[in-house]
Design a protein around this motif. Structure first.
Motif, short mmCIF file in Angstrom:
data_model
loop_
_atom_site.label_atom_id
_atom_site.label_comp_id
_atom_site.label_asym_id
_atom_site.label_seq_id
_atom_site.Cartn_x
_atom_site.Cartn_y
_atom_site.Cartn_z
N LEU A 321 0.83 -1.21 0.00
CA LEU A 321 0.00 0.00 0.00
C LEU A 321 0.86 1.26 0.00
O LEU A 321 0.45 2.29 -0.53
CB LEU A 321 -0.93 0.01 1.22
CG LEU A 321 -2.15 -0.92 1.16
CD1 LEU A 321 -2.88 -0.92 2.50
CD2 LEU A 321 -3.10 -0.49 0.04
N GLY A 322 2.05 1.17 0.58
CA GLY A 322 2.93 2.33 0.63
C GLY A 322 3.84 2.49 -0.57
O GLY A 322 4.71 3.37 -0.57
N ASP A 323 3.66 1.67 -1.59
CA ASP A 323 4.57 1.69 -2.74
C ASP A 323 3.77 1.59 -4.04
O ASP A 323 3.69 0.52 -4.65
CB ASP A 323 5.55 0.52 -2.62
CG ASP A 323 6.72 0.62 -3.60
OD1 ASP A 323 6.61 1.40 -4.56
OD2 ASP A 323 7.72 -0.10 -3.41
N PRO A 324 3.20 2.71 -4.49
CA PRO A 324 2.38 2.67 -5.72
C PRO A 324 3.14 2.16 -6.94
O PRO A 324 2.56 1.47 -7.79
CB PRO A 324 1.95 4.13 -5.90
CG PRO A 324 2.03 4.72 -4.53
CD PRO A 324 3.18 4.04 -3.86
N ALA A 325 4.43 2.48 -7.06
CA ALA A 325 5.19 2.01 -8.21
C ALA A 325 5.30 0.49 -8.20
O ALA A 325 5.20 -0.16 -9.25
CB ALA A 325 6.59 2.64 -8.19
N ARG A 326 5.48 -0.08 -7.02
CA ARG A 326 5.54 -1.54 -6.90
C ARG A 326 4.20 -2.16 -7.21
O ARG A 326 4.11 -3.22 -7.87
CB ARG A 326 5.98 -1.91 -5.48
CG ARG A 326 6.23 -3.40 -5.27
CD ARG A 326 7.41 -3.85 -6.08
NE ARG A 326 7.76 -5.23 -5.77
CZ ARG A 326 8.31 -6.07 -6.62
NH1 ARG A 326 8.58 -5.66 -7.86
NH2 ARG A 326 8.62 -7.29 -6.27
#
Length: 359
Positions: A321-326
């Motif tokens: 949730l904290g890593d939109p690119a991932r």
């Protein structure tokens, strides 16, 4: 002349298995194969198959070894001696086996979609008596092998779903459920039954909420455990961030609007809702149960954690949730894997290949 394929399904309700029956029948019809569905009279599959233009034979199925259902199927194979029966659930396997002994011997192909062990001598014997057994994941094939089914009887045919674009209106659907526009939505689509293990997902939500206040959980599905799960959410203080959306007919717009798709099962044959999420390029967090790792490769097409481990599930959700690119990268990789392995067209072609070996 190709044999007529009769799909036999005894369920009254509509779940992933019944959707697979209809998709397979439609795909065979589109390829010029004579096809019909023998299903429970008055059930959801009968209504949907008729609406889709598939030939339907309503049968009075009612559990295992129901005489009226068996006799009706026996009459059907006498009328259509060039048929092949595709038996989509354990009760259908029982009915098909006995019907072809009472009526006329025709080829029988069972489909096994769950990774539950075979229980009892009759269960083992009825699958062993079929001409072939389709398993929808290698994990199920291993379970069947341990249950005494010969490897040469087994054919791996992964389940599949249509490759399609998301329907518009996903954000509006979430808003109608009371989900704020800025929410980070963890979505789940599964019947509310024990092996889907929503209890672990709700436990994980309690951990997740403390670290990510924008997280919401949306669960689409119905089942006998709804009241228990709602009570659990209230007891853990997450009821105000957990939406039980019930049975939905608009998943093509709701599912693509999820930030992450999560499946927390502790037993799972494969999971067609996972395939839908992959088709829509949704990032996935799931458990290492049954056939799930055959669809979701940890760190490549999603995140995979041990079953029944709320802290591990919560941590994987929090990181993603904290890593939109991932999220985007995993979603793209998942969609590529879907197109390579899990489309409905590929499922139909592979199922027809099993028939080609029998006829």
């Amino acid at each position: 002349m190709r044999p007529r394929v009769v799909h036999v399904d005894t369920a009254a309700s509509w779940r992933g298995g019944q959707n697979q029956v209809l998709l397979t029948a439609q795909g065979m019809m589109a390829r010029g194969v004579a096809t019909e569905i023998a299903c429970r009279r008055g059930g959801e599959l009968e209504a949907r198959a008729r609406a889709a233009g598939v030939s339907v034979e309503p049968v009075s199925f009612r559990g295992d070894l129901w005489p009226a259902g068996i006799l009706a199927l026996a009459r059907r194979v006498r009328q259509q001696p060039d048929s092949v029966l595709l038996l989509h659930d354990p009760h259908a396997v029982s009915a098909g086996l006995i019907a072809t002994r009472l009526g006329r011997r025709v080829p029988l192909v069972a489909v096994r979609r769950v990774d539950f062990p075979l229980r009892g001598a009759f269960s083992r014997a009825k699958y062993a008596a079929c001409d072939g057994v389709i398993v929808v994941s290698s994990a199920i094939g291993s379970v069947m092998g341990r249950g005494g089914i010969a490897s040469e009887q087994l054919a791996l045919v992964y389940e599949g779903v249509p490759d399609r674009r998301p329907a518009p209106g996903g954000k509006e659907a979430l808003a109608a459920l009371g989900v704020p526009e800025d929410a980070l939505v963890v979505g789940n689509v599964a019947a509310l039954t024990a092996h889907k293990d929503h209890a672990t997902l709700i436990d994980a939500m309690m951990i997740l909420r403390a670290k990510q206040p924008q997280a919401w959980l949306v669960i689409a599905g119905e089942g006998e455990l709804r009241g228990v799960l709602e009570a659990q959410a209230r007891a853990l203080g997450v009821a105000d961030r957990t939406v039980f959306a019930g049975f939905r007919t608009d998943l093509d717009r709701l599912l693509p609007a999820f930030s992450i798709f999560c499946l927390s099962s502790h037993m799972e044959g494969l999971g067609t809702s996972l395939l839908d999420a992959m088709a829509f390029a949704r990032p996935i967090v799931a458990t290492r149960a049954g056939g799930i790792p055959e669809a979701v490769e940890d760190g490549v097409t999603g995140r995979v954690v041990p079953p029944r481990d709320p802290p591990a599930l919560a941590q994987a959700l929090l990181e993603l949730l904290g890593d939109p690119a991932r999220q985007e990268a995993l979603g793209r990789a998942g969609r590529r894997r879907f197109q390579e392995r899990f489309t409905a067209d590929r499922m139909v072609e592979n199922t027809l290949a099993v028939y080609a070996e029998l006829t």
